[in-house]
Design an enzyme around this catalytic site. Structure first.
Site, PDB file in Angstrom:
ATOM      1  N   THR A 153     -12.292   7.264  -2.222  1.00 24.58           N
ATOM      2  CA  THR A 153     -11.581   8.529  -1.994  1.00 24.58           C
ATOM      3  C   THR A 153     -12.021   9.581  -3.007  1.00 24.58           C
ATOM      4  O   THR A 153     -12.344  10.722  -2.636  1.00 24.58           O
ATOM      5  CB  THR A 153     -10.051   8.303  -2.107  1.00 24.58           C
ATOM      6  N   ASP A 200      -3.370   9.728  -8.120  1.00 27.87           N
ATOM      7  CA  ASP A 200      -2.500   8.735  -8.738  1.00 27.87           C
ATOM      8  C   ASP A 200      -3.322   7.507  -9.127  1.00 27.87           C
ATOM      9  O   ASP A 200      -3.202   7.001 -10.236  1.00 27.87           O
ATOM     10  CB  ASP A 200      -1.325   8.351  -7.820  1.00 27.87           C
ATOM     11  N   ILE A 201      -4.186   7.040  -8.205  1.00 31.00           N
ATOM     12  CA  ILE A 201      -4.935   5.812  -8.500  1.00 31.00           C
ATOM     13  C   ILE A 201      -6.346   5.871  -7.916  1.00 31.00           C
ATOM     14  O   ILE A 201      -6.554   6.411  -6.828  1.00 31.00           O
ATOM     15  CB  ILE A 201      -4.175   4.552  -7.997  1.00 31.00           C
ATOM     16  N   ASP A 237       2.774   3.431  -3.387  1.00 36.15           N
ATOM     17  CA  ASP A 237       3.688   2.876  -2.388  1.00 36.15           C
ATOM     18  C   ASP A 237       3.208   1.534  -1.848  1.00 36.15           C
ATOM     19  O   ASP A 237       2.042   1.168  -1.982  1.00 36.15           O
ATOM     20  CB  ASP A 237       3.812   3.835  -1.200  1.00 36.15           C
ATOM     21  N   GLY A 278     -12.774   3.701  -5.505  1.00 33.29           N
ATOM     22  CA  GLY A 278     -13.457   4.946  -5.843  1.00 33.29           C
ATOM     23  C   GLY A 278     -13.938   5.722  -4.626  1.00 33.29           C
ATOM     24  O   GLY A 278     -14.443   6.833  -4.748  1.00 33.29           O
ATOM     25  N   LYS A 306      -0.616  11.376  -0.319  1.00 27.91           N
ATOM     26  CA  LYS A 306       0.698  11.660  -0.850  1.00 27.91           C
ATOM     27  C   LYS A 306       0.855  11.216  -2.302  1.00 27.91           C
ATOM     28  O   LYS A 306       1.667  11.764  -3.058  1.00 27.91           O
ATOM     29  CB  LYS A 306       1.752  10.886  -0.022  1.00 27.91           C
ATOM     30  N   ASP A 333      -9.100   3.131  -6.928  1.00 26.38           N
ATOM     31  CA  ASP A 333      -9.273   1.684  -6.729  1.00 26.38           C
ATOM     32  C   ASP A 333     -10.759   1.414  -6.476  1.00 26.38           C
ATOM     33  O   ASP A 333     -11.521   1.176  -7.406  1.00 26.38           O
ATOM     34  CB  ASP A 333      -8.378   1.241  -5.563  1.00 26.38           C
TER      35      ASP A 333
HETATM   36  C1  PRP Z   1      -4.412   5.770  -2.387  1.00 24.92           C
HETATM   37  C2  PRP Z   1      -4.537   6.659  -3.601  1.00 24.92           C
HETATM   38  C3  PRP Z   1      -5.940   7.194  -3.514  1.00 24.92           C
HETATM   39  C4  PRP Z   1      -6.688   6.082  -2.807  1.00 24.92           C
HETATM   40  C5  PRP Z   1      -7.498   5.317  -3.808  1.00 24.92           C
HETATM   41  O1  PRP Z   1      -4.089   6.546  -1.296  1.00 24.92           O
HETATM   42  O2  PRP Z   1      -3.565   7.676  -3.618  1.00 24.92           O
HETATM   43  O3  PRP Z   1      -5.988   8.388  -2.758  1.00 24.92           O
HETATM   44  O4  PRP Z   1      -5.709   5.201  -2.224  1.00 24.92           O
HETATM   45  O5  PRP Z   1      -8.182   4.250  -3.219  1.00 24.92           O
HETATM   46  P1  PRP Z   1      -9.763   4.099  -3.283  1.00 24.92           P
HETATM   47  O6  PRP Z   1     -10.203   4.372  -4.700  1.00 24.92           O
HETATM   48  O7  PRP Z   1      -9.992   2.666  -2.899  1.00 24.92           O
HETATM   49  O8  PRP Z   1     -10.380   5.049  -2.307  1.00 24.92           O
HETATM   50  P2  PRP Z   1      -3.503   5.919   0.066  1.00 24.92           P
HETATM   51  O9  PRP Z   1      -4.637   5.728   1.044  1.00 24.92           O
HETATM   52  O10 PRP Z   1      -2.684   4.721  -0.257  1.00 24.92           O
HETATM   53  O11 PRP Z   1      -2.615   7.093   0.639  1.00 24.92           O
HETATM   54  P3  PRP Z   1      -1.277   7.744   0.033  1.00 24.92           P
HETATM   55  O12 PRP Z   1      -1.649   8.373  -1.301  1.00 24.92           O
HETATM   56  O13 PRP Z   1      -0.916   8.762   1.052  1.00 24.92           O
HETATM   57  O14 PRP Z   1      -0.266   6.646  -0.135  1.00 24.92           O
END
Ligand code: PRP
Length: 181
Positions: free
Chosen positions: A110, A103-104, A161, A108, A46, A106
């Site tokens: 994802t 968005d972010i 969030d 890496g 999201k 962290d």
């Molecule tokens: C967050 C963000 C990325 C992921 C990054 O998603 O939107 O997709 O984490 O983290 P990583 O680099 O450690 O893989 P989240 O799982 O919080 O889901 P959301 O976007 O639905 O809140």
């Protein structure tokens, strides 16, 4: 100025700084893709829905927007990078110029999963874009467009969030440690 929500420690990036940086990234993308007929932006739900909407509205290069949703398997499994596709694209991306919008980034995990998955679908090109990136020594995935580096604290706002709260704040803020620890 309205009082900050009691969960919030301090604002890290103000709304006008975010909007200025989003416009800069849009201009960079416009320059890089000026010879291209059509770009596909893929927003990752999201968290990236707000950034994807603002970026798309600031870009002038012709583009379409599609979405994917990814979920980590849970705390234990996600530490080794396991992620799961829970919503796929509407259309194939074969021979398309694709930009993945997060968005972010962290750990890496994802973005790495997305990059491998989308490369397997034979796009004409694939680039990665994230508005925020946590400071890390190394990542397995190339990041082509990066908005801001963030310290290693829990951040909320502009799509980010905590337990599905605070996503719609127009700025990015650090959460108080006692809220998440
Ligand atoms: C967050 C963000 C990325 C992921 C990054 O998603 O939107 O997709 O984490 O983290 P990583 O680099 O450690 O893989 P989240 O799982 O919080 O889901 P959301 O976007 O639905 O809140």
């Amino acid at each position: 100025m309205p009082a900050l929500h009691p969960d919030i420690d301090r604002i890290l990036i103000a709304e006008d700084q975010i909007q200025k940086r989003v416009a800069e990234i849009a201009a960079e993308i416009d320059r890089d893709y000026q010879e291209v007929d059509q770009v596909v932006l893929i927003g990752i739900l999201k968290g990236a829905f707000i950034f994807t909407a603002d970026l798309s509205r600031k870009m002038t290069v012709p583009h379409s927007v599609d979405f994917m949703a990814i979920s980590s398997y849970g705390d234990l499994a996600s530490s080794d990078g396991a992620v799961r596709l829970i919503l796929d694209l509407r259309k194939p991306i074969t021979n398309q110029h694709v930009i993945v919008v997060e968005d972010i980034v962290d750990t890496g995990h994802t973005m790495n999963y997305l990059y491998q998955t989308l490369m397997g679908r034979s796009p004409a090109s694939l680039k990665t874009c994230t508005l925020f990136k946590k400071k890390r020594d190394s990542l397995d995935v190339p990041l082509d467009y990066i908005g801001f580096e963030l310290p290693d604290v829990w951040v909320v706002g502009y799509g980010l969030d905590y337990a599905d709260k605070h996503r719609t704040l127009p700025y990015v803020a650090a959460l108080k440690k006692e809220v998440y620890s």
